[in-house]
Design a protein around this motif. Structure first.
Motif, PDB file in Angstrom:
ATOM      1  N   HIS A   1      -6.101 -11.602 -14.219  1.00 14.53           N
ATOM      2  CA  HIS A   1      -5.878 -11.958 -12.817  1.00 14.53           C
ATOM      3  C   HIS A   1      -5.378 -10.771 -11.995  1.00 14.53           C
ATOM      4  O   HIS A   1      -5.642 -10.688 -10.793  1.00 14.53           O
ATOM      5  CB  HIS A   1      -4.865 -13.104 -12.735  1.00 14.53           C
ATOM      6  CG  HIS A   1      -4.543 -13.517 -11.330  1.00 14.53           C
ATOM      7  ND1 HIS A   1      -5.491 -14.035 -10.477  1.00 14.53           N
ATOM      8  CD2 HIS A   1      -3.378 -13.478 -10.619  1.00 14.53           C
ATOM      9  CE1 HIS A   1      -4.927 -14.309  -9.306  1.00 14.53           C
ATOM     10  NE2 HIS A   1      -3.661 -13.968  -9.362  1.00 14.53           N
ATOM     11  N   PHE A   2      -4.671  -9.847 -12.637  1.00 11.82           N
ATOM     12  CA  PHE A   2      -4.086  -8.715 -11.921  1.00 11.82           C
ATOM     13  C   PHE A   2      -4.941  -7.458 -12.080  1.00 11.82           C
ATOM     14  O   PHE A   2      -4.427  -6.349 -12.173  1.00 11.82           O
ATOM     15  CB  PHE A   2      -2.651  -8.474 -12.396  1.00 11.82           C
ATOM     16  CG  PHE A   2      -1.770  -9.672 -12.157  1.00 11.82           C
ATOM     17  CD1 PHE A   2      -1.355  -9.999 -10.872  1.00 11.82           C
ATOM     18  CD2 PHE A   2      -1.390 -10.495 -13.207  1.00 11.82           C
ATOM     19  CE1 PHE A   2      -0.576 -11.118 -10.643  1.00 11.82           C
ATOM     20  CE2 PHE A   2      -0.602 -11.612 -12.982  1.00 11.82           C
ATOM     21  CZ  PHE A   2      -0.192 -11.932 -11.694  1.00 11.82           C
ATOM     22  N   VAL A   3      -6.233  -7.664 -12.103  1.00 14.03           N
ATOM     23  CA  VAL A   3      -7.217  -6.584 -12.122  1.00 14.03           C
ATOM     24  C   VAL A   3      -8.183  -6.828 -10.977  1.00 14.03           C
ATOM     25  O   VAL A   3      -8.622  -7.961 -10.761  1.00 14.03           O
ATOM     26  CB  VAL A   3      -7.974  -6.548 -13.469  1.00 14.03           C
ATOM     27  CG1 VAL A   3      -9.216  -5.672 -13.373  1.00 14.03           C
ATOM     28  CG2 VAL A   3      -7.062  -6.046 -14.588  1.00 14.03           C
ATOM     29  N   VAL A   4      -8.488  -5.784 -10.237  1.00 14.40           N
ATOM     30  CA  VAL A   4      -9.432  -5.896  -9.128  1.00 14.40           C
ATOM     31  C   VAL A   4     -10.730  -5.206  -9.529  1.00 14.40           C
ATOM     32  O   VAL A   4     -10.732  -4.023  -9.860  1.00 14.40           O
ATOM     33  CB  VAL A   4      -8.876  -5.252  -7.848  1.00 14.40           C
ATOM     34  CG1 VAL A   4      -9.838  -5.483  -6.679  1.00 14.40           C
ATOM     35  CG2 VAL A   4      -7.497  -5.819  -7.517  1.00 14.40           C
TER      36      VAL A   4
ATOM     37  N   ARG B   1     -12.661  -1.040  -0.122  1.00 16.17           N
ATOM     38  CA  ARG B   1     -13.832  -0.640  -0.906  1.00 16.17           C
ATOM     39  C   ARG B   1     -13.694   0.804  -1.378  1.00 16.17           C
ATOM     40  O   ARG B   1     -14.033   1.140  -2.505  1.00 16.17           O
ATOM     41  CB  ARG B   1     -15.100  -0.822  -0.066  1.00 16.17           C
ATOM     42  CG  ARG B   1     -16.369  -0.303  -0.713  1.00 16.17           C
ATOM     43  CD  ARG B   1     -16.698  -1.060  -1.988  1.00 16.17           C
ATOM     44  NE  ARG B   1     -17.081  -2.421  -1.714  1.00 16.17           N
ATOM     45  CZ  ARG B   1     -17.323  -3.321  -2.649  1.00 16.17           C
ATOM     46  NH1 ARG B   1     -17.209  -2.992  -3.928  1.00 16.17           N
ATOM     47  NH2 ARG B   1     -17.664  -4.560  -2.349  1.00 16.17           N
ATOM     48  N   GLN B   2     -13.190   1.680  -0.510  1.00 19.85           N
ATOM     49  CA  GLN B   2     -12.994   3.083  -0.878  1.00 19.85           C
ATOM     50  C   GLN B   2     -12.003   3.217  -2.032  1.00 19.85           C
ATOM     51  O   GLN B   2     -12.221   4.000  -2.962  1.00 19.85           O
ATOM     52  CB  GLN B   2     -12.511   3.880   0.331  1.00 19.85           C
ATOM     53  CG  GLN B   2     -13.553   4.060   1.424  1.00 19.85           C
ATOM     54  CD  GLN B   2     -12.966   4.633   2.698  1.00 19.85           C
ATOM     55  OE1 GLN B   2     -11.896   5.235   2.679  1.00 19.85           O
ATOM     56  NE2 GLN B   2     -13.663   4.448   3.810  1.00 19.85           N
ATOM     57  N   ILE B   3     -10.914   2.453  -1.978  1.00 21.40           N
ATOM     58  CA  ILE B   3      -9.938   2.471  -3.075  1.00 21.40           C
ATOM     59  C   ILE B   3     -10.597   2.016  -4.370  1.00 21.40           C
ATOM     60  O   ILE B   3     -10.424   2.621  -5.436  1.00 21.40           O
ATOM     61  CB  ILE B   3      -8.739   1.557  -2.754  1.00 21.40           C
ATOM     62  CG1 ILE B   3      -7.909   2.139  -1.606  1.00 21.40           C
ATOM     63  CG2 ILE B   3      -7.860   1.357  -3.995  1.00 21.40           C
ATOM     64  CD1 ILE B   3      -7.126   3.377  -1.938  1.00 21.40           C
ATOM     65  N   LEU B   4     -11.364   0.946  -4.289  1.00 20.27           N
ATOM     66  CA  LEU B   4     -11.998   0.378  -5.474  1.00 20.27           C
ATOM     67  C   LEU B   4     -12.988   1.355  -6.093  1.00 20.27           C
ATOM     68  O   LEU B   4     -13.092   1.462  -7.325  1.00 20.27           O
ATOM     69  CB  LEU B   4     -12.691  -0.934  -5.103  1.00 20.27           C
ATOM     70  CG  LEU B   4     -13.085  -1.860  -6.250  1.00 20.27           C
ATOM     71  CD1 LEU B   4     -11.870  -2.274  -7.053  1.00 20.27           C
ATOM     72  CD2 LEU B   4     -13.788  -3.094  -5.693  1.00 20.27           C
ATOM     73  N   GLU B   5     -13.703   2.074  -5.265  1.00 19.18           N
ATOM     74  CA  GLU B   5     -14.700   3.014  -5.772  1.00 19.18           C
ATOM     75  C   GLU B   5     -14.072   4.192  -6.509  1.00 19.18           C
ATOM     76  O   GLU B   5     -14.734   4.836  -7.325  1.00 19.18           O
ATOM     77  CB  GLU B   5     -15.566   3.522  -4.612  1.00 19.18           C
ATOM     78  CG  GLU B   5     -16.522   2.459  -4.074  1.00 19.18           C
ATOM     79  CD  GLU B   5     -17.282   2.919  -2.846  1.00 19.18           C
ATOM     80  OE1 GLU B   5     -16.919   3.996  -2.301  1.00 19.18           O
ATOM     81  OE2 GLU B   5     -18.212   2.213  -2.427  1.00 19.18           O
TER      82      GLU B   5
ATOM     83  N   ILE C   1       0.834  -1.201   0.000  1.00 19.50           N
ATOM     84  CA  ILE C   1       0.000   0.000   0.000  1.00 19.50           C
ATOM     85  C   ILE C   1       0.869   1.252   0.000  1.00 19.50           C
ATOM     86  O   ILE C   1       0.553   2.250  -0.653  1.00 19.50           O
ATOM     87  CB  ILE C   1      -0.953  -0.015   1.211  1.00 19.50           C
ATOM     88  CG1 ILE C   1      -1.993  -1.137   1.048  1.00 19.50           C
ATOM     89  CG2 ILE C   1      -1.642   1.325   1.390  1.00 19.50           C
ATOM     90  CD1 ILE C   1      -2.755  -1.463   2.308  1.00 19.50           C
ATOM     91  N   ALA C   2       1.993   1.209   0.717  1.00 15.30           N
ATOM     92  CA  ALA C   2       2.900   2.350   0.747  1.00 15.30           C
ATOM     93  C   ALA C   2       3.490   2.632  -0.630  1.00 15.30           C
ATOM     94  O   ALA C   2       3.707   3.795  -1.004  1.00 15.30           O
ATOM     95  CB  ALA C   2       4.030   2.090   1.754  1.00 15.30           C
ATOM     96  N   VAL C   3       3.734   1.570  -1.411  1.00 17.54           N
ATOM     97  CA  VAL C   3       4.318   1.724  -2.744  1.00 17.54           C
ATOM     98  C   VAL C   3       3.270   2.171  -3.767  1.00 17.54           C
ATOM     99  O   VAL C   3       3.534   3.025  -4.615  1.00 17.54           O
ATOM    100  CB  VAL C   3       4.959   0.397  -3.203  1.00 17.54           C
ATOM    101  CG1 VAL C   3       5.323   0.438  -4.687  1.00 17.54           C
ATOM    102  CG2 VAL C   3       6.207   0.103  -2.378  1.00 17.54           C
ATOM    103  N   ALA C   4       2.080   1.569  -3.708  1.00 20.55           N
ATOM    104  CA  ALA C   4       1.054   1.818  -4.733  1.00 20.55           C
ATOM    105  C   ALA C   4      -0.276   2.166  -4.081  1.00 20.55           C
ATOM    106  O   ALA C   4      -1.270   1.448  -4.240  1.00 20.55           O
ATOM    107  CB  ALA C   4       0.917   0.583  -5.616  1.00 20.55           C
TER     108      ALA C   4
ATOM    109  N   SER D   1      -5.189  -0.007  -8.197  1.00 24.60           N
ATOM    110  CA  SER D   1      -6.273  -0.925  -7.821  1.00 24.60           C
ATOM    111  C   SER D   1      -5.775  -2.072  -6.943  1.00 24.60           C
ATOM    112  O   SER D   1      -6.534  -2.619  -6.141  1.00 24.60           O
ATOM    113  CB  SER D   1      -6.953  -1.480  -9.074  1.00 24.60           C
ATOM    114  OG  SER D   1      -6.078  -2.317  -9.804  1.00 24.60           O
ATOM    115  N   VAL D   2      -4.493  -2.422  -7.080  1.00 24.51           N
ATOM    116  CA  VAL D   2      -3.954  -3.502  -6.252  1.00 24.51           C
ATOM    117  C   VAL D   2      -4.051  -3.153  -4.775  1.00 24.51           C
ATOM    118  O   VAL D   2      -4.116  -4.053  -3.924  1.00 24.51           O
ATOM    119  CB  VAL D   2      -2.489  -3.816  -6.643  1.00 24.51           C
ATOM    120  CG1 VAL D   2      -1.568  -2.634  -6.346  1.00 24.51           C
ATOM    121  CG2 VAL D   2      -1.979  -5.057  -5.922  1.00 24.51           C
ATOM    122  N   ALA D   3      -4.095  -1.865  -4.432  1.00 24.71           N
ATOM    123  CA  ALA D   3      -4.216  -1.475  -3.029  1.00 24.71           C
ATOM    124  C   ALA D   3      -5.506  -2.016  -2.423  1.00 24.71           C
ATOM    125  O   ALA D   3      -5.543  -2.371  -1.233  1.00 24.71           O
ATOM    126  CB  ALA D   3      -4.154   0.044  -2.893  1.00 24.71           C
ATOM    127  N   ALA D   4      -6.569  -2.111  -3.221  1.00 27.15           N
ATOM    128  CA  ALA D   4      -7.827  -2.673  -2.720  1.00 27.15           C
ATOM    129  C   ALA D   4      -7.627  -4.125  -2.311  1.00 27.15           C
ATOM    130  O   ALA D   4      -8.110  -4.568  -1.258  1.00 27.15           O
ATOM    131  CB  ALA D   4      -8.918  -2.559  -3.782  1.00 27.15           C
TER     132      ALA D   4
END
Length: 315
Positions: A193-196, A178-182, A141-144, A148-151
């Motif tokens: 696979h690397f999509v959230v 959820r907030q990140i995803l929104e 999370i600190a890096v990215a 979307s990977v943060a979600a």
């Protein structure tokens, strides 16, 4: 050489745009096939294409193309590492994960770096190292933080907190994910696979809620995971997610006194051809625990627990 000549040479390349486009499309295709292609076949093909991408560095490429090639190698390394871990090869998977992280750093690709940390969190989760999950997720999370990977990193934290018995921290992590995803645009290709996407996030929520004892919500999400991952003709596009969803349904049934349904869901989950051995064994252990707690006397329950031990032994 004068400045103009130097810049011209830096921009010169023997690799055309079409080649890089084709490689990018192929890498995306392989990442989409992760869900259902047999692991040995996907591993073979993934390594072959990774070698082709790396081979381009021996040709004359521009600085921009060099960065693109390194980024592509990073994405393919992520895929190869995931399949290696699915196949019960954790040492190979960790070495490949570290290579992907270094490639992501060299290319300046935050998403690749974030997914490399997510893999570390996943590995730790299946080993039962829940504090390690949290540390890996926080590093990613600190890096990215806005990728979307943060979600998914927050979702991994939620899984770990749920297993540590901290419902408050579980809910906080799920809410942040959820907030990140929104804030993200809806993905163009949710099969990668690397999509959230929301459906994938629900899959992660299902696990955390099952561990927290939220039977009704976990059951609802499990049914939705199965529905979203199945085509109109019954073909399972996401067999690994569906297997874990069936385990969740089995756990809920066992907790509610329905042994036959619990065993039916459990056995069906374990018989799929495409599976992630560490992840499936981890979630199936929840069903084994529920069966032993509520039906330790039943021979059918003991047979399933034996089957589960064989699965864990095959990792």
């Amino acid at each position: 050489m004068d400045t103009v000549d130097i810049i011209a040479r830096l921009r010169a390349s023997d690799v055309d745009v079409a080649t890089l486009d084709a490689l990018r499309i192929t890498a995306d295709r392989l990442c989409c096939e992760y869900a259902y292609m047999p692991a040995d076949q996907l591993l073979l093909e993934g390594k072959a294409w990774l070698a082709r991408v790396v081979g381009l560095q021996h040709q004359r490429v521009s600085l921009a193309q060099h960065r693109e090639i390194i980024a592509l190698a990073g994405r393919l390394s992520l895929l190869v590492g995931c399949v290696e871990y699915d196949s019960g090869r954790p040492r190979d998977a960790e070495a490949t994960r570290q290579a992907a992280l270094m490639l992501g750093q060299e290319a300046g690709e935050l998403s690749v770096q974030g997914w490399a940390h997510e893999m570390r969190a996943w590995f730790a989760l299946t080993r039962g190292d829940y504090r390690g999950v949290i540390a890996a997720a926080e590093a990613g999370i600190a890096v990215a933080p806005t990728e979307s990977v943060a979600a998914q990193l927050y979702a991994q934290k939620a899984k770990a907190w749920a297993r540590l018995g901290d419902r408050s921290q579980t809910e906080v992590a799920l809410d942040k994910g959820r907030q990140i995803l929104e804030l993200q645009p809806y993905p163009e290709n949710i099969e990668n696979h690397f999509v959230v996407d929301p459906a994938k996030y629900d899959f992660y929520r299902m696990d955390a809620l099952r561990k927290s004892g939220e039977n009704r919500l976990a059951e609802q999400l499990a049914n939705e995971v199965i529905r979203a991952g199945t085509d109109f003709d019954g073909t399972e596009r996401s067999p690994m997610r569906i297997a874990e969803a069936r385990v969740t349904l089995g756990v809920v049934a066992a907790r509610e006194g329905d042994l036959d349904t619990a065993l039916a869901h459990g056995e069906r989950a374990l018989t799929g051809e495409r599976k992630s051995l560490p992840s499936l064994a981890m979630v199936a252990a929840d069903l084994g625990q529920a069966l032993q707690t509520h039906y330790g006397y039943a021979s059918e329950a003991q047979e399933f627990v034996t089957h589960l031990r064989e699965l864990r032994g095959g990792q």
